[in-house]
Design a protein around this motif. Structure first.
Motif, PDB file in Angstrom:
ATOM      1  N   LYS A  88       0.836  -1.206   0.000  1.00 38.91           N
ATOM      2  CA  LYS A  88       0.000   0.000   0.000  1.00 38.91           C
ATOM      3  C   LYS A  88       0.870   1.255   0.000  1.00 38.91           C
ATOM      4  CE  LYS A  88      -3.915   2.125   0.470  1.00 38.91           C
ATOM      5  NZ  LYS A  88      -3.560   3.060  -0.547  1.00 38.91           N
ATOM      6  N   VAL A 110      -7.754   0.006   2.628  1.00 38.21           N
ATOM      7  CA  VAL A 110      -7.581  -1.384   2.225  1.00 38.21           C
ATOM      8  C   VAL A 110      -8.842  -2.146   2.657  1.00 38.21           C
ATOM      9  CG1 VAL A 110      -6.252  -3.500   2.547  1.00 38.21           C
ATOM     10  CG2 VAL A 110      -5.064  -1.308   2.385  1.00 38.21           C
ATOM     11  N   LEU A 151      -2.735  -0.988  -4.847  1.00 37.16           N
ATOM     12  CA  LEU A 151      -4.070  -0.947  -4.265  1.00 37.16           C
ATOM     13  C   LEU A 151      -4.463  -2.372  -3.835  1.00 37.16           C
ATOM     14  CD1 LEU A 151      -5.684   1.407  -6.955  1.00 37.16           C
ATOM     15  CD2 LEU A 151      -4.744   2.053  -4.729  1.00 37.16           C
TER      16      LEU A 151
END
Ligand SMILES: Nc1ncnc2c1ncn2[C@@H]1O[C@H](COP(=O)(O)OP(=O)(O)O)[C@@H](O)[C@H]1O
Ligand SMILES: CC(=O)N[C@@H](CCC(=O)OP(=O)(O)O)C(=O)O
Length: 293
Positions: free
Chosen positions: A51, A164, A56
């Protein structure tokens, strides 16, 4: 992990990271990579690093062993037929409690504690994972769902807002009830629908082996055709068949590469991503790529 080890991991990764900027990586994080606090921490640090360098990541988790433990404690019987847990109404309450409750919260809490921004969701949130009762001639699986539709808007909004998503494999039926789904299946379907760049599946073995008792027989790279041939020849068998099929499904839907890697090994995600030869098995349509592409 001591600080010097963390820094070493970072330094080794730096030259490789640019190519991954904004790539969507769906990680299937199963119960076999959650066997110790140390291993959990290593997996979550890898995802945090992914991240922080602009990827992503999306986590889709299982937790089968924890469900089995809790069912055992509550003396509720459960059996697997063809790798699928037959899930009675009583068992479903436990599945939801364990997956959408404790396992999901635990991942979110740990990831946020080390500096990440995770949001936990299940198929009920925004009804993003719609299922129907799974049909089979061989068994009545009870509250096991077959995926009907996945709406990835919510997940897309979360990743675009810097979060996330941590997703448990519980789906929502037309009857408004919760259904249990195998986490590999959910992860592969999400990867396909969101057209992820990579689908990474953590399992309990080094990858696809030509001789499953010999780790040196690891196949580092398989084309779709080669994977299908190994299944037809019986070299890929048992629990590895649905895993490879999940990878093939994801690729068919547009995922660039699927990776089967050893969830028991610390930092296997980074080692697979950042080194050309990787450490597990990569499956792609054709065989033109390195693991780190
Ligand atoms: N060719 C193969 N290469 C590697 N593993 C294989 C192969 N064929 C069968 N297997 C079996 O598949 C298992 C992985 O499936 P499974 O146990 O269902 O995984 P998980 O517990 O991660 O869901 C391996 O532990 C291995 O015993
Ligand atoms: C229908 C079905 O079998 N669901 C699985 C869901 C959890 C799972 O898949 O967990 P792992 O990824 O840790 O194996 C189960 O009840 O065990």
């Amino acid at each position: 992990m001591v600080h010097s080890e963390k820094v070493e991991v970072l330094i080794e990764a730096l030259p490789y990271v640019n190519r991954f900027y904004k790539q969507i990586i769906v990680i299937k994080y199963g119960g076999n990579a959650m066997t110790s606090e140390e291993l959990k921490e290593a997996v979550l640090y890898d995802i945090l690093l992914m991240k922080s360098v602009g990827m992503l990541p999306i986590i889709v988790h299982g937790g089968g062993p924890f469900i089995s433990d809790m069912l055992g404690k509550l003396e509720i019987e459960s059996e697997f037929v063809d790798g699928i847990r037959v899930t009675t109404e009583e068992a479903m309450e436990v599945v939801e409690m364990v997956l959408a409750g404790s396992v999901n919260n635990d991942i979110v809490k740990k990831f946020n504690h080390i500096g990440g921004r995770a949001i936990g969701i299940s198929g009920m949130d925004d009804q993003f994972l719609k299922v129907k009762k799974a049909q089979s001639d061989s068994a009545d699986y009870g509250y096991v769902g077959e995926i009907e539709d996945i709406e990835v808007d919510l997940i897309r909004q979360l990743i675009e807002s810097d979060y996330v998503p941590v997703i448990s494999s519980v789906g929502m039926g037309e009857d408004g009830k919760s259904y249990n789904i195998n986490a590999d299946t959910v992860a592969s379907a999400i990867a396909g629908k969101i057209e992820a760049d990579k689908f990474m599946l953590l399992t309990d073995i080094e990858g696809v082996l030509l001789d499953r008792n010999d780790p040196d027989s690891l196949v580092s790279h398989l084309s779709k055709k080669e994977a299908e041939d190994l299944i037809a020849q019986g070299i890929i068998s048992g629990g590895m068949i649905p895993k490879v099929e999940c990878c093939l499904d994801a690729i068919k839907q547009g995922v660039r590469a699927a990776h089967i890697i050893d969830g028991r090994m610390k930092h296997s995600l980074l080692l697979e991503l950042f080194f050309d030869m990787g450490i597990g098995t990569m499956i792609t349509n054709e065989k033109e790529k390195a693991h780190a592409d």
